[in-house]
Each structure stands twice: as C-alpha cells, then as structure tokens.
Design a protein around this motif. Sequence first.
Motif, PDB file in Angstrom:
ATOM      1  N   ARG A 201       0.949  -1.157   0.160  1.00 21.13           N
ATOM      2  CA  ARG A 201       0.161  -0.158   0.023  1.00 21.13           C
ATOM      3  C   ARG A 201       0.934   1.217   0.040  1.00 21.13           C
ATOM      4  O   ARG A 201       1.756   1.296   0.825  1.00 21.13           O
ATOM      5  CB  ARG A 201      -0.971  -0.030   1.177  1.00 21.13           C
ATOM      6  CG  ARG A 201      -2.043  -0.910   1.235  1.00 21.13           C
ATOM      7  CD  ARG A 201      -2.779  -0.989   2.462  1.00 21.13           C
ATOM      8  NE  ARG A 201      -4.005  -1.792   2.486  1.00 21.13           N
ATOM      9  CZ  ARG A 201      -4.786  -2.060   3.447  1.00 21.13           C
ATOM     10  NH1 ARG A 201      -4.789  -1.486   4.319  1.00 21.13           N
ATOM     11  NH2 ARG A 201      -5.761  -3.025   3.571  1.00 21.13           N
ATOM     12  N   GLU A 202       0.536   1.976  -1.072  1.00 24.67           N
ATOM     13  CA  GLU A 202       1.358   3.410  -1.019  1.00 24.67           C
ATOM     14  C   GLU A 202       0.598   4.510  -0.724  1.00 24.67           C
ATOM     15  O   GLU A 202      -0.423   4.743  -1.319  1.00 24.67           O
ATOM     16  CB  GLU A 202       1.872   3.355  -2.461  1.00 24.67           C
ATOM     17  CG  GLU A 202       2.685   2.135  -3.072  1.00 24.67           C
ATOM     18  CD  GLU A 202       3.845   1.685  -2.153  1.00 24.67           C
ATOM     19  OE1 GLU A 202       4.501   2.558  -1.499  1.00 24.67           O
ATOM     20  OE2 GLU A 202       4.131   0.788  -1.932  1.00 24.67           O
ATOM     21  N   ALA A 203       0.833   4.887   0.524  1.00 22.36           N
ATOM     22  CA  ALA A 203      -0.156   6.010   0.998  1.00 22.36           C
ATOM     23  C   ALA A 203      -0.304   7.524   0.186  1.00 22.36           C
ATOM     24  O   ALA A 203       0.783   7.776  -0.492  1.00 22.36           O
ATOM     25  CB  ALA A 203       0.207   6.435   2.422  1.00 22.36           C
ATOM     26  N   TYR A 209      -4.734   5.300  -0.259  1.00 18.67           N
ATOM     27  CA  TYR A 209      -3.604   4.687  -0.609  1.00 18.67           C
ATOM     28  C   TYR A 209      -3.901   4.032  -2.129  1.00 18.67           C
ATOM     29  O   TYR A 209      -4.712   3.706  -2.610  1.00 18.67           O
ATOM     30  CB  TYR A 209      -2.912   3.528   0.296  1.00 18.67           C
ATOM     31  CG  TYR A 209      -4.135   2.582   0.501  1.00 18.67           C
ATOM     32  CD1 TYR A 209      -4.433   1.584  -0.345  1.00 18.67           C
ATOM     33  CD2 TYR A 209      -4.838   2.608   1.683  1.00 18.67           C
ATOM     34  CE1 TYR A 209      -5.164   0.375   0.118  1.00 18.67           C
ATOM     35  CE2 TYR A 209      -5.985   1.626   2.174  1.00 18.67           C
ATOM     36  CZ  TYR A 209      -6.083   0.375   0.980  1.00 18.67           C
ATOM     37  OH  TYR A 209      -6.861  -0.806   1.098  1.00 18.67           O
ATOM     38  N   SER A 255       4.245  -0.735   2.848  1.00 19.21           N
ATOM     39  CA  SER A 255       4.498  -0.245   1.444  1.00 19.21           C
ATOM     40  C   SER A 255       5.902  -0.800   1.096  1.00 19.21           C
ATOM     41  O   SER A 255       6.467  -1.794   1.411  1.00 19.21           O
ATOM     42  CB  SER A 255       5.293   1.329   1.782  1.00 19.21           C
ATOM     43  OG  SER A 255       6.493   1.336   2.396  1.00 19.21           O
ATOM     44  N   ARG A 283       4.908   4.935  -6.204  1.00 11.47           N
ATOM     45  CA  ARG A 283       4.338   5.651  -5.031  1.00 11.47           C
ATOM     46  C   ARG A 283       4.163   7.099  -5.382  1.00 11.47           C
ATOM     47  O   ARG A 283       4.919   7.592  -6.135  1.00 11.47           O
ATOM     48  CB  ARG A 283       5.225   5.272  -3.773  1.00 11.47           C
ATOM     49  CG  ARG A 283       6.575   6.033  -3.979  1.00 11.47           C
ATOM     50  CD  ARG A 283       7.311   5.556  -2.782  1.00 11.47           C
ATOM     51  NE  ARG A 283       8.668   6.445  -2.767  1.00 11.47           N
ATOM     52  CZ  ARG A 283       9.805   6.059  -3.418  1.00 11.47           C
ATOM     53  NH1 ARG A 283       9.954   4.965  -4.136  1.00 11.47           N
ATOM     54  NH2 ARG A 283      10.976   6.882  -3.394  1.00 11.47           N
ATOM     55  N   ILE A 287       3.421  12.331   0.210  1.00 10.23           N
ATOM     56  CA  ILE A 287       2.348  12.165   1.060  1.00 10.23           C
ATOM     57  C   ILE A 287       1.792  13.127   1.900  1.00 10.23           C
ATOM     58  O   ILE A 287       2.484  13.927   2.502  1.00 10.23           O
ATOM     59  CB  ILE A 287       2.691  10.986   1.974  1.00 10.23           C
ATOM     60  CG1 ILE A 287       3.298   9.744   1.214  1.00 10.23           C
ATOM     61  CG2 ILE A 287       1.457  10.536   2.495  1.00 10.23           C
ATOM     62  CD1 ILE A 287       3.709   8.610   1.939  1.00 10.23           C
TER      63      ILE A 287
END
Length: 402
Positions: A201-203, A209, A255, A283, A287
Amino acid sequence: MQQTLASKRILLGISGGIAAYKSADLVRRLKERGAEVRVILTDAAQQFITPLTLQAVSGNPVSHSLLDPAAEAAMGHIELAKWADLILIAPASADLIARLAHGLANDLLSTCVLASSAPVAVAPAMNQQMYKNIATQKNIATLSEHKFHIFGPGSGAQACGDVGAGRMLEPLELTALTERLFTPVKNLQGLHFTITAGPTREAIDPVRYISNHSSGKMGYALAAAAAKAGARVTLISGPVQLPTPAGVDRIDVLSAEQMLQAALAAAVTADIFIGCAAVADYRVAEIATDKLKKGSENELQLKLVKNPDIIATVAALQQQRPFTVGFAAETRNVLDYARQKLLNKRLDMICANDVSGSQIGFNSEQNAVSVIWRGGELDLPVQAKQQLAEQLIALISQHYQA
C-alpha cells in the motif's frame, strides 16, 4: 524405464468423451512405470472405447456396473475404493465433474470416489465453451476446495473444430503429474526460505492509498509448503486477511520501501528467496499530512515516482546472494514478458501466471504457472494453490540443490 510408480495401485476412471481414445495409452504409460492399473468405465465411455481394449492393456478386468454380481458380496465399489492408492479420472467430462462436485453417487465411478479415502485427480476434457461456462468453473473450484487434484486442461484444436482450453492433457503429461503426487518433497531441514507475499500500500494521505488486488494466497501457500517440508521460513507480508501458516515467522509491512528493507535484512541469511508479492510499481512523491479535500476542480493530479525493484535488488546482491525466484503476473504476452524479466533481473527462476481472468490468479483459490529457468520450462496446470505450492517448492528446491 524408471519404476517411479512401482507398487502403486491406480484406479483409472474414464468418462464419456472423444479423449477416451487416449486412455489406453495412458494405462500403458502408467504400467511402464510400475503401476498396477484397474479401470472403471462409465456408460458413456463405453461408446468411445471398449472394455476389451482396456482389459488387454491393463491386464485386469474392467468394471462398469455399480452392482456387479461377480464382485465380492456384490459390493464392487467398496472393493475398488479400498484397493486404490490414487483415483485418476481421465477424461473427466463436464457432466462427471458436476456430479462429483455435488457428491452424487449414481454410477460405479462416482460411488468409488465417495467411498475412497485415496487422493483423486481429474483431467478435464470438453468443448472450450463448456469449460469456460461459469457452472463448470464453479464445479472445478469446488473440487479444488475438496482437495481434488486438477490436471489440466490443455489448450489447442478440439475434435469439434473449436480452438481453446478444454483438451485433455496428453498421456505422458498426465503420467508425469501422477508421478509428482507420489514423489514427496525432499526434507528441507536446514534451508532458510524468505518469501514475500500480498500487495503493498502506497499512501496518498492518512486515509487513502494505491494498491492492487493481490490476496497473498499464493505466497502464503508457498510459505506453508516450505515449512511443511522442514525449512525455516520467513514470510514478509503486505496487508492481507490470512492466518500465519504453522511454523512460519511473519513480518508485516505496508509499503514497497518497508518490504525492501525487510527483504534485504532477511535475504542475507536466506538460501532461497521467492518474490511472490505484488509490489506497487509507483508511489506518491509527496504524501499529504492531512486528508485531501475535494475541491471544485474535476481533476486531481498526483505525482508518482518509481518504487525500488525488490526482486532485482535481491538478485543483484554481491555477497550472500540467495537462489532467487520471481513471479510475473501478466495479462498478455505472459511468457514473453516472463522470459525477459528472468534475464533482465538476473533471476534463477521465474513463475509466470496469467491474471487477466477470474479463474486463476488474484483472489482465486486456484492458479496455474509456467516455471522458466535458463535452459528449461515447465507448465504446472490449474489446481488449488496449496497443491501448486507444494509442486513449486519441490521444483525450486531441486534446482537449488542441483
């Protein structure tokens, strides 16, 4: 001929279909390897191949009647069910698969399956449209859930003129798969496997995400199979809803960056590294510290940067490099892309699977892969992921130890 099936008792069930003409050769191939073979024909199968032919090649009487007065106490299905070390059904028609999936026992073959504690393998054989039908797919999935082994089917030209998946595998292919069922994984005690599984999961912000549909089931099945064979297993897992397999050390990450750090830390003590995780390729560059609010604009632009390539980084280690196996989940040109990744990332092996449909791959209970290494390839057909994992761990270990 090596007697790989010496003293094994195989009950071959033949259902109705043109592929039944191959069954006589299948009996011969099994017997060449030392197996004792007895045959059951369904009523429909007798329209395609005769009991006399199969009696001649097997050297045993052929059974077809549920209540045979000549059988001991007229209970032939119990005699055969107790006799078999394996029940192999080839060809397995759509009708027979449906009856087995629903636990019916309305002929000798289906009754033997219900009455036996032996493993059962089925080799589907039918028209490609019948095979693709949702009802057939659900029935095959049910058999896999019930621990049946699914051998095939193959793809190609069919007797009806159609082209597609549904052909019964060739006798030599079925024989090889049968041999693997009786060949236990070598004791892997002393070996350390590191396996990545699941998605990353890439925020984007604290509540959103970027991710993918990976369930982690294949990676977890590999971890379970390696641990069952005696190996020490480190499982680096993205966020999934799966229990940790028995005897496995699990490290949870979110991540791709976190997975990379955990992978590098574990890889230096690993003998074999299997990259089964579906790692996000990109990504978000920055963020957001607070939840992004919906403004008046119709578009939202996010700047993405490339994530590290975990499997390539591990394969490039100069010291204490493990035997490195990758996975290539593709939706088209599956084998071409996999072969290219094998070379570009300097892997020892790669497992290619097609995730374009819902029958195998992400979130499915089944999978099929083509395993590729320098100088060789092997197709492992559709089957339950746990069964496939056991075959993969055996194959990977064999190449590592070689």
